[in-house]
Design an enzyme around this catalytic site. Structure first.
Site, short mmCIF file in Angstrom:
data_model
loop_
_atom_site.label_atom_id
_atom_site.label_comp_id
_atom_site.label_asym_id
_atom_site.label_seq_id
_atom_site.Cartn_x
_atom_site.Cartn_y
_atom_site.Cartn_z
N PHE A 50 16.77 -6.93 -27.52
CA PHE A 50 15.89 -5.78 -27.28
C PHE A 50 14.71 -5.82 -28.26
O PHE A 50 14.42 -4.84 -28.94
CB PHE A 50 16.66 -4.44 -27.37
CG PHE A 50 17.72 -4.32 -26.31
CD1 PHE A 50 17.41 -3.80 -25.05
CD2 PHE A 50 19.01 -4.75 -26.56
CE1 PHE A 50 18.38 -3.72 -24.06
CE2 PHE A 50 20.00 -4.67 -25.58
CZ PHE A 50 19.68 -4.15 -24.33
N HIS A 51 14.08 -6.97 -28.32
CA HIS A 51 12.90 -7.11 -29.16
C HIS A 51 12.12 -8.35 -28.71
O HIS A 51 12.63 -9.17 -27.93
CB HIS A 51 13.28 -7.23 -30.64
CG HIS A 51 14.18 -8.38 -30.94
ND1 HIS A 51 15.52 -8.25 -31.18
CD2 HIS A 51 13.93 -9.70 -30.99
CE1 HIS A 51 16.05 -9.43 -31.39
NE2 HIS A 51 15.10 -10.33 -31.28
N ALA A 52 10.91 -8.45 -29.24
CA ALA A 52 10.10 -9.68 -29.08
C ALA A 52 9.72 -10.13 -30.49
O ALA A 52 9.93 -9.41 -31.46
CB ALA A 52 8.86 -9.38 -28.26
#
Ligand code: T46
Length: 137
Positions: A50-52
């Site tokens: 749930f991130h970049a």
């Protein structure tokens, strides 16, 4: 940096004793290796990621078991299931990633181009979309 993701095939060196795969900087990794970490013992139903990342390049390998990556470049989403230690998922640039469906025995090894830096993470999806919109993708 142009963002992309793709599956890399690693050559398996095998003989009657079993199999061996070597990951060597400059030979089958498109970046200098600065860090290796692994994710294991993931509990049933857990989703991670749930991130970049802004700059990080990584290769994720399910050396045992399996898990699924959801990959989102801000315009489209793909799913890639890692099931084989001879395949590595290369992720470069602004790609939102989520990981799910970990098998109980999954060991996910990740090879990274940079040392750990929380400042490189985008953990807010709206901010990720803004960065994509700003042409950083
Ligand atoms: C990624 C996906 C595939 C460290 O202290 N050093 C490290 O090198 C890493 C990777 C993490 N951490 C700390 C930060 C958190 O307190 O370990 C904890 C768990 O990390 P996180 O919640 O970011 O884990 P995931 O599974 O959501 O994401 C990880 C990587 O962080 C990320 O870069 O692309 O795996």
């Amino acid at each position: 940096m142009l963002s992309k993701y793709e599956l890399l095939d690693f050559k398996t060196l095998g003989d009657e004793r079993g199999s061996l795969i070597a990951i060597e900087e400059g030979y089958n990794t498109p970046f200098e290796i600065k860090r290796v970490y692994y994710i294991f013992d993931t509990k049933e139903g857990i989703e991670r990621g749930f991130h970049a990342h802004i700059n990080l390049k990584q290769i994720a390998i399910a050396v045992k078991g399996s898990c699924t990556f959801v990959l989102d470049n801000g315009m489209k989403k793909d799913e890639m299931k890692l099931t084989n230690p001879n395949q590595g998922l290369l992720i470069e640039g602004l790609i939102w990633r989520e990981m799910k469906d970990f098998s109980p025995d999954c060991v996910l090894v990740v090879i990274a181009s940079e040392h750990y830096d929380e400042g490189d993470y985008i953990r807010d999806y709206d901010r990720f979309l803004e960065e994509v919109e700003n042409g950083k993708n």
